[in-house]
Design a protein around this motif. Sequence first.
Motif, PDB file in Angstrom:
ATOM      1  N   ALA A   1       5.711  10.154 -14.425  1.00 38.35           N
ATOM      2  CA  ALA A   1       5.712  10.884 -13.151  1.00 38.35           C
ATOM      3  C   ALA A   1       5.800   9.921 -11.969  1.00 38.35           C
ATOM      4  O   ALA A   1       6.260  10.301 -10.887  1.00 38.35           O
ATOM      5  CB  ALA A   1       4.469  11.750 -13.030  1.00 38.35           C
ATOM      6  N   VAL A   2       5.341   8.687 -12.160  1.00 36.92           N
ATOM      7  CA  VAL A   2       5.485   7.647 -11.136  1.00 36.92           C
ATOM      8  C   VAL A   2       6.008   6.392 -11.826  1.00 36.92           C
ATOM      9  O   VAL A   2       5.318   5.821 -12.674  1.00 36.92           O
ATOM     10  CB  VAL A   2       4.149   7.341 -10.428  1.00 36.92           C
ATOM     11  CG1 VAL A   2       4.330   6.196  -9.427  1.00 36.92           C
ATOM     12  CG2 VAL A   2       3.622   8.588  -9.714  1.00 36.92           C
ATOM     13  N   GLN A   3       7.229   5.995 -11.480  1.00 35.44           N
ATOM     14  CA  GLN A   3       7.832   4.806 -12.075  1.00 35.44           C
ATOM     15  C   GLN A   3       8.179   3.799 -10.984  1.00 35.44           C
ATOM     16  O   GLN A   3       8.734   4.172  -9.953  1.00 35.44           O
ATOM     17  CB  GLN A   3       9.097   5.168 -12.848  1.00 35.44           C
ATOM     18  CG  GLN A   3       8.871   6.130 -14.009  1.00 35.44           C
ATOM     19  CD  GLN A   3      10.168   6.471 -14.703  1.00 35.44           C
ATOM     20  OE1 GLN A   3      10.613   5.793 -15.613  1.00 35.44           O
ATOM     21  NE2 GLN A   3      10.800   7.547 -14.250  1.00 35.44           N
ATOM     22  N   MET A   4       7.861   2.551 -11.241  1.00 36.37           N
ATOM     23  CA  MET A   4       8.188   1.468 -10.316  1.00 36.37           C
ATOM     24  C   MET A   4       9.358   0.672 -10.889  1.00 36.37           C
ATOM     25  O   MET A   4       9.318   0.243 -12.050  1.00 36.37           O
ATOM     26  CB  MET A   4       6.980   0.541 -10.134  1.00 36.37           C
ATOM     27  CG  MET A   4       7.240  -0.700  -9.295  1.00 36.37           C
ATOM     28  SD  MET A   4       7.689  -0.353  -7.579  1.00 36.37           S
ATOM     29  CE  MET A   4       6.132   0.332  -6.966  1.00 36.37           C
ATOM     30  N   VAL A   5      10.401   0.489 -10.109  1.00 31.78           N
ATOM     31  CA  VAL A   5      11.525  -0.349 -10.522  1.00 31.78           C
ATOM     32  C   VAL A   5      11.003  -1.767 -10.734  1.00 31.78           C
ATOM     33  O   VAL A   5      10.353  -2.339  -9.860  1.00 31.78           O
ATOM     34  CB  VAL A   5      12.643  -0.329  -9.462  1.00 31.78           C
ATOM     35  CG1 VAL A   5      13.746  -1.310  -9.836  1.00 31.78           C
ATOM     36  CG2 VAL A   5      13.199   1.081  -9.313  1.00 31.78           C
TER      37      VAL A   5
ATOM     38  N   ASN B   1       0.814  -1.219   0.000  1.00 35.55           N
ATOM     39  CA  ASN B   1       0.000   0.000   0.000  1.00 35.55           C
ATOM     40  C   ASN B   1       0.846   1.266   0.000  1.00 35.55           C
ATOM     41  O   ASN B   1       0.389   2.344  -0.370  1.00 35.55           O
ATOM     42  CB  ASN B   1      -0.950   0.022   1.197  1.00 35.55           C
ATOM     43  CG  ASN B   1      -0.261  -0.238   2.524  1.00 35.55           C
ATOM     44  OD1 ASN B   1       0.328  -1.297   2.729  1.00 35.55           O
ATOM     45  ND2 ASN B   1      -0.331   0.719   3.425  1.00 35.55           N
ATOM     46  N   VAL B   2       2.128   1.138   0.393  1.00 38.81           N
ATOM     47  CA  VAL B   2       3.037   2.282   0.355  1.00 38.81           C
ATOM     48  C   VAL B   2       3.194   2.801  -1.071  1.00 38.81           C
ATOM     49  O   VAL B   2       3.408   3.991  -1.300  1.00 38.81           O
ATOM     50  CB  VAL B   2       4.414   1.926   0.976  1.00 38.81           C
ATOM     51  CG1 VAL B   2       5.410   3.076   0.828  1.00 38.81           C
ATOM     52  CG2 VAL B   2       4.255   1.568   2.449  1.00 38.81           C
ATOM     53  N   THR B   3       3.071   1.914  -2.056  1.00 39.89           N
ATOM     54  CA  THR B   3       3.147   2.334  -3.466  1.00 39.89           C
ATOM     55  C   THR B   3       2.124   3.430  -3.753  1.00 39.89           C
ATOM     56  O   THR B   3       2.451   4.454  -4.368  1.00 39.89           O
ATOM     57  CB  THR B   3       2.892   1.127  -4.400  1.00 39.89           C
ATOM     58  OG1 THR B   3       3.928   0.166  -4.206  1.00 39.89           O
ATOM     59  CG2 THR B   3       2.861   1.559  -5.861  1.00 39.89           C
ATOM     60  N   ILE B   4       0.891   3.238  -3.300  1.00 35.34           N
ATOM     61  CA  ILE B   4      -0.158   4.227  -3.547  1.00 35.34           C
ATOM     62  C   ILE B   4       0.040   5.464  -2.675  1.00 35.34           C
ATOM     63  O   ILE B   4      -0.163   6.602  -3.137  1.00 35.34           O
ATOM     64  CB  ILE B   4      -1.548   3.614  -3.321  1.00 35.34           C
ATOM     65  CG1 ILE B   4      -1.781   2.445  -4.282  1.00 35.34           C
ATOM     66  CG2 ILE B   4      -2.639   4.672  -3.493  1.00 35.34           C
ATOM     67  CD1 ILE B   4      -1.728   2.822  -5.752  1.00 35.34           C
ATOM     68  N   GLU B   5       0.442   5.274  -1.428  1.00 34.21           N
ATOM     69  CA  GLU B   5       0.674   6.426  -0.549  1.00 34.21           C
ATOM     70  C   GLU B   5       1.748   7.336  -1.135  1.00 34.21           C
ATOM     71  O   GLU B   5       1.583   8.565  -1.181  1.00 34.21           O
ATOM     72  CB  GLU B   5       1.086   5.939   0.845  1.00 34.21           C
ATOM     73  CG  GLU B   5      -0.042   5.240   1.596  1.00 34.21           C
ATOM     74  CD  GLU B   5       0.430   4.554   2.869  1.00 34.21           C
ATOM     75  OE1 GLU B   5       1.638   4.633   3.170  1.00 34.21           O
ATOM     76  OE2 GLU B   5      -0.402   3.934   3.555  1.00 34.21           O
ATOM     77  N   ALA B   6       2.848   6.744  -1.584  1.00 34.78           N
ATOM     78  CA  ALA B   6       3.941   7.539  -2.145  1.00 34.78           C
ATOM     79  C   ALA B   6       3.531   8.180  -3.466  1.00 34.78           C
ATOM     80  O   ALA B   6       3.797   9.362  -3.711  1.00 34.78           O
ATOM     81  CB  ALA B   6       5.177   6.661  -2.341  1.00 34.78           C
ATOM     82  N   ALA B   7       2.876   7.400  -4.317  1.00 34.86           N
ATOM     83  CA  ALA B   7       2.475   7.927  -5.626  1.00 34.86           C
ATOM     84  C   ALA B   7       1.477   9.068  -5.491  1.00 34.86           C
ATOM     85  O   ALA B   7       1.586  10.101  -6.171  1.00 34.86           O
ATOM     86  CB  ALA B   7       1.873   6.801  -6.465  1.00 34.86           C
TER      87      ALA B   7
ATOM     88  N   LEU C   1      -0.083  -2.201  -8.819  1.00 36.70           N
ATOM     89  CA  LEU C   1      -0.543  -0.901  -8.323  1.00 36.70           C
ATOM     90  C   LEU C   1       0.046   0.243  -9.154  1.00 36.70           C
ATOM     91  O   LEU C   1      -0.650   1.207  -9.479  1.00 36.70           O
ATOM     92  CB  LEU C   1      -0.154  -0.741  -6.848  1.00 36.70           C
ATOM     93  CG  LEU C   1      -0.921  -1.635  -5.867  1.00 36.70           C
ATOM     94  CD1 LEU C   1      -0.228  -1.661  -4.512  1.00 36.70           C
ATOM     95  CD2 LEU C   1      -2.361  -1.162  -5.717  1.00 36.70           C
ATOM     96  N   ALA C   2       1.328   0.122  -9.496  1.00 38.56           N
ATOM     97  CA  ALA C   2       1.968   1.177 -10.286  1.00 38.56           C
ATOM     98  C   ALA C   2       1.342   1.298 -11.669  1.00 38.56           C
ATOM     99  O   ALA C   2       1.237   2.409 -12.222  1.00 38.56           O
ATOM    100  CB  ALA C   2       3.470   0.902 -10.405  1.00 38.56           C
ATOM    101  N   ARG C   3       0.900   0.181 -12.241  1.00 31.84           N
ATOM    102  CA  ARG C   3       0.233   0.245 -13.550  1.00 31.84           C
ATOM    103  C   ARG C   3      -1.055   1.067 -13.456  1.00 31.84           C
ATOM    104  O   ARG C   3      -1.373   1.855 -14.367  1.00 31.84           O
ATOM    105  CB  ARG C   3      -0.074  -1.169 -14.061  1.00 31.84           C
ATOM    106  CG  ARG C   3       1.123  -1.923 -14.579  1.00 31.84           C
ATOM    107  CD  ARG C   3       0.715  -3.157 -15.380  1.00 31.84           C
ATOM    108  NE  ARG C   3       0.042  -4.166 -14.567  1.00 31.84           N
ATOM    109  CZ  ARG C   3       0.662  -5.166 -13.915  1.00 31.84           C
ATOM    110  NH1 ARG C   3       1.988  -5.251 -13.955  1.00 31.84           N
ATOM    111  NH2 ARG C   3      -0.025  -6.050 -13.230  1.00 31.84           N
ATOM    112  N   LEU C   4      -1.784   0.902 -12.366  1.00 31.67           N
ATOM    113  CA  LEU C   4      -3.013   1.690 -12.186  1.00 31.67           C
ATOM    114  C   LEU C   4      -2.689   3.172 -12.019  1.00 31.67           C
ATOM    115  O   LEU C   4      -3.415   4.034 -12.534  1.00 31.67           O
ATOM    116  CB  LEU C   4      -3.790   1.188 -10.969  1.00 31.67           C
ATOM    117  CG  LEU C   4      -4.377  -0.226 -11.051  1.00 31.67           C
ATOM    118  CD1 LEU C   4      -5.183  -0.530  -9.797  1.00 31.67           C
ATOM    119  CD2 LEU C   4      -5.247  -0.395 -12.295  1.00 31.67           C
TER     120      LEU C   4
END
Length: 426
Positions: free
Chosen positions: A180-184, A132-138, A163-166
């Motif tokens: 603007a939001v990239q996931m390794v 869920n940190v992915t969404i909080e940070a994004a 989550l990053a794809r969404l």
Amino acid sequence: MTSSTLIADSQTLGVQAKAASALMARASADAKNKTLRHLAALLRANVQALQDDNARDLVRAQAAGLDAPMVDRLKLTPKVIETVALGCEQLAAMPDIIGEVIGMKQQPSGIRVGQMRVPIGVFAMIFESRPNVTIEAASLSIKSGNACILRGGSEAIESNKALARLVQQALVACGLPADAVQMVQTTDREVVGQLIAMPQYVDVVIPRGGKSLIERISRDAKVPVIKHLDGNCHTYVDDPCDIDMAVTVADNAKTNKYSPCNASESLLVARGVAAQFLPRIGAVFAAKGVEMRCDPQARALLASVPNAKLQDATEADWSTEYLAPIISVKLVDGLDEAIAHINRYGSHHTDAIITRDHVHAQAFLREVDSGSVMVNTSTRFADGFEYGLGAEIGISTDKFHARGPVGLEGLTSLKYIVLGQGEVRN
């Protein structure tokens, strides 16, 4: 992945983030808020798909022998997804602080000088466990007009990628750059070393995880780091105080939840109230199975408490973050000794005083050197959401730039702006 490929991929992430940050810095409040609301809708529409991806992480984590609490942290339940969706909507409802001008003053020369709030630019966030940190940070990155590069733990790679794809889908749908939001995308740990050594692309690094991760990043980073290593938080029970309040608050600060960094790990008690207070809080802790590691005077006062789990405190106990049902207990002569103890052994995270003395409260607020300092309330409130920040990206025990819970303002900077009408300097 070869070293050269990893370096090239990291450079690509950096270049794309830098370009996206320029577009995000001038994005309208309306575009950012639409993106956040659209992201919330996408999260709700994809609960089952997200749980399917999350299930692969859970199976792998269990096969790898992760303990039950760690596996529990990985779960993307419908409740967790709804919580982060609501967080996006709450951020969208908050005022946009980018471009805000403060402190505008006329100078004798005729110029007017003030400060404008602007995005930091690009931040890299390296975190463990909770997807869920992915969404909080994004969501915080979008609202603050930044670009971010996210590197989650390998144990949650499928969940984080989903989550990053969404997030990227929401950005594109609302006219903002996907980058603007990239996931390794790799679990190779060497990518962390690359991210924290790219000052030409990354403006700040935010680690969120275990002590070893944060120590490594703090040691090796070539860009500024927003961090906290420990949460050795204190509750000091002063003389005079409301004993009933002290028992309630000290109990909550320790036992509301043991694992967060804002749980109290040390209990300091003024000698003048110790005989009244300690047996009562000791009975509460005994009933909940909390082990008390005491100095000799505290142990003597707790000895008569039925079923109390008592141990002699060592020097190391005063500076230990337990994250468990254990608390250190020490008697102090009064306010000055309590403040000195906290400033010596604490982690500068969160510390509280329970007191009826206004002068003592003000001295505690001024002199305790921590990111959050509290009067007559639980250290468990040290949290961005509870502070009305909308959300937080972490807690900072540093003194520069951001301190305490880091929300929107912590992801921005202030620059001076000067307005004139043709004035020249003599």
